[in-house]
Design an enzyme around this catalytic site. Structure first.
Site, short mmCIF file in Angstrom:
data_model
loop_
_atom_site.label_atom_id
_atom_site.label_comp_id
_atom_site.label_asym_id
_atom_site.label_seq_id
_atom_site.Cartn_x
_atom_site.Cartn_y
_atom_site.Cartn_z
N GLY A 246 87.47 104.07 -5.64
CA GLY A 246 86.39 103.37 -6.32
C GLY A 246 85.65 104.15 -7.36
O GLY A 246 84.91 103.56 -8.16
N GLU A 284 90.51 108.02 -1.32
CA GLU A 284 91.65 107.30 -1.89
C GLU A 284 91.47 107.03 -3.38
O GLU A 284 91.46 105.86 -3.80
CB GLU A 284 91.78 105.93 -1.20
N GLY A 286 92.14 106.29 -7.16
CA GLY A 286 93.23 105.82 -8.02
C GLY A 286 92.82 106.13 -9.46
O GLY A 286 93.26 107.11 -10.07
N ARG A 287 91.92 105.30 -9.95
CA ARG A 287 91.49 105.39 -11.35
C ARG A 287 90.99 106.78 -11.74
O ARG A 287 91.35 107.29 -12.80
CB ARG A 287 90.35 104.38 -11.55
N ARG A 322 93.73 94.68 -18.93
CA ARG A 322 92.36 94.86 -18.43
C ARG A 322 91.28 94.23 -19.31
O ARG A 322 90.33 93.65 -18.78
CB ARG A 322 92.08 96.34 -18.17
N TYR A 326 89.18 91.61 -17.12
CA TYR A 326 87.86 92.07 -16.67
C TYR A 326 86.87 92.24 -17.83
O TYR A 326 85.79 92.78 -17.61
CB TYR A 326 87.97 93.43 -15.96
N CYS A 353 100.98 85.49 -28.14
CA CYS A 353 100.62 84.18 -28.66
C CYS A 353 99.40 83.61 -27.96
O CYS A 353 99.47 82.54 -27.35
CB CYS A 353 101.80 83.23 -28.50
N TYR A 382 95.94 101.23 -13.98
CA TYR A 382 96.14 99.78 -14.01
C TYR A 382 96.57 99.27 -15.40
O TYR A 382 96.30 98.13 -15.75
CB TYR A 382 94.86 99.05 -13.54
N1 LLP Z 1 92.02 102.05 -1.85
C1 LLP Z 1 92.17 100.73 -1.73
C2 LLP Z 1 92.37 100.14 -0.41
C3 LLP Z 1 92.18 99.92 -2.88
O1 LLP Z 1 92.34 98.61 -2.76
C4 LLP Z 1 92.03 100.51 -4.15
C5 LLP Z 1 92.04 99.71 -5.37
C6 LLP Z 1 91.87 101.91 -4.21
C7 LLP Z 1 91.87 102.65 -3.04
C8 LLP Z 1 91.74 102.64 -5.51
O2 LLP Z 1 90.61 102.29 -6.20
P1 LLP Z 1 90.17 103.08 -7.52
O3 LLP Z 1 89.87 104.49 -7.11
O4 LLP Z 1 91.28 103.01 -8.48
O5 LLP Z 1 88.97 102.36 -7.97
N2 LLP Z 1 93.11 96.21 -11.35
C9 LLP Z 1 91.71 96.64 -11.32
C10 LLP Z 1 91.43 97.55 -10.16
C11 LLP Z 1 91.81 97.00 -8.82
C12 LLP Z 1 91.61 98.01 -7.71
C13 LLP Z 1 92.30 97.57 -6.48
N3 LLP Z 1 92.16 98.46 -5.38
C14 LLP Z 1 91.40 97.31 -12.64
O6 LLP Z 1 92.26 97.38 -13.51
O7 LLP Z 1 90.29 97.76 -12.85
#
Ligand code: LLP
Length: 428
Positions: A246, A284, A286-287, A322, A326, A353, A382
């Protein structure tokens, strides 16, 4: 020359420079030359940036807490080369489908260090997870629980699990990325989690090691994490706490996100205060691991001036959904003259298009010309994972750059790839 004078320096990959020719340089590679060699659109990744952010997470945690693991939330950039690099840096990983599991295994992850998520895991996916020997399954519902319990019993083995709890805390973000609120498709409510914990105590083939929550994504404030930890504390004392991902990132020159050190510090002190220092803490991200490691290269195909100035490039919603999903905001920079003063308000649009295929609305650019290479920073998270073939557009390659050498880790799709799943390509 450093790019520090550019207001975009903090959204570009670490180590981005202006070359001796005045061009943008990423991972020691001249971006114009990358465009010439690999074509556009293309995702360009600074491998050192990826590694540096992974190390920052690990080092900041190691400085503050004894038992921990950093899990790469692989949905953010599920490309085997990315799995490989982050695995080499010592990260564990989370997967949210059988496909991501297959990619993580191909990317070299030890199955014991894979966490299997999903709010609608199928029987087949759970079988794949058990056959692979994943270390942990994160239970998301009573149905998930019953299915896994039966399957583990059939295999005569004991599977370690976490319970995903929906703590009733919403992170301040776009609705589509908020997952911690009570009315969510993810996880167990706090009362249901209590019931699941009681049932797990009597489940001989499942071993509950801890709790998980993920309150949302692109969070720029850290206070909700404390609320979430407090909410799950009431469920009892477990060896493992997984606080999800997150952490938000900066996409634009005006945006500022908490740094990795600040985030880790806040999470560790929250866990120490609320749960104690003896917990195994799992993060966890990601981003925050991958977003700023990557830029997308496009070539300007046409510039049209009517009411607005429309700068149309060779990609768009097929390589970056994105903005459309969003309302996400990006910046743009010209590869050949990255420090040129922005003189004209433009609409940076894609080739698809749809009028909604706008990559950046109202972006000030230094009058881009047809043929120029335009770069959008912070597309590592993403972007690749949400890419698609709308309008039959082949998906871009992924290029890793490091110390002046570039290697293609995913090739550009070809037209044949678009037909590769036809059962009899000769007779449609
Ligand atoms: N853990 C779980 C269980 C998750 O569902 C997610 C993301 C993460 C970790 C990683 O979250 P992060 O650190 O990346 O915020 N497509 C959207 C984002 C969807 C996130 C889904 N879950 C976007 O492009 O912003």
């Amino acid at each position: 020359m450093t790019i520090a004078t550019s207001p975009l320096s903090h959204v570009l990959p670490l180590g981005t420079l202006v070359s001796q020719h005045g061009h943008l340089e990423i991972g020691g590679c001249d971006v114009l030359e990358l465009a010439r060699e690999f074509g556009t659109p293309a995702y360009v990744v600074s491998e050192d940036d990826l590694r540096a952010r992974a190390r920052m997470f690990v080092e900041e945690l190691a400085a503050r807490h004894r038992e921990f693991d950093v899990l790469f939330a692989s949905k953010a950039f599920p490309c085997t080369a990315v799995y490989r690099v982050l695995g080499e840096e010592g990260l564990a990983c989370d997967v949210a489908s059988g496909g991501e599991l297959a990619l993580a295994l191909r990317g070299g992850f030890d199955p014991a260090r894979i966490y299997f998520h999903g709010n609608a895991k199928s029987e087949a996916e759970l079988q794949e997870a058990l056959s692979a020997g994943v270390g942990h399954v994160v239970l998301d519902s009573f149905d998930d629980f019953a299915r896994l319990e039966r399957m583990a019993a059939e295999r005569g083995r004991r599977q370690e699990v976490l319970i995903r709890v929906t703590p009733g805390v919403a992170g301040a973000t776009h609705d589509a990325m908020s997952t911690g609120q009570a009315d969510s498709k993810f996880g167990f409510s706090v009362p249901d989690a209590r019931a699941a914990i009681a049932r797990l105590a009597r489940a001989p083939h499942l071993e509950l090691v801890g709790l998980h929550f993920h309150i949302g994504s692109q969070l720029l404030e850290l206070a909700p994490f404390r609320e979430a930890v407090r909410a799950v504390r009431a469920l009892g004392d477990f060896p493992v706490i997984n606080v999800g991902g997150g952490l938000g990132v900066a996409y634009t020159s005006e945006q500022h996100a908490p740094g990795i050190a600040e985030y880790v510090d806040a999470l560790v002190s929250t866990v120490h205060d609320e749960l104690g220092a003896d917990k195994r803490l799992l993060l966890e991200p990601g981003r925050a691991l991958v977003a700023n490691s990557t830029v997308t290269l496009y070539t300007v195909q046409t510039v049209k001036r009517n009411v607005s100035t429309w700068v149309a490039v060779d990609g768009g919603m097929s390589d970056n959904l994105r903005p459309m999903l969003y309302g996400a905001r990006y910046e743009a920079i010209l590869a050949e003259r990255p420090l040129a003063a922005a003189g004209e308000r433009c609409q940076l649009v894609g080739k698809h298009c749809e009028s909604g295929d706008v990559i950046i609305r109202d972006v000030w650019l230094p009058e881009p010309e047809v043929g120029e290479v335009i770069v959008t920073p912070a597309t590592g998270a993403y972007g690749y994972s949400l890419a698609n073939n709308y309008n039959g557009v082949p998906r871009p390659p992924v290029i890793f750059c490091r110390e002046g050498s570039a290697r293609e880790v995913v090739r550009r799709e070809r037209y044949e790839d678009l037909m590769s799943r036809d059962v009899d390509p000769a007779r449609p």
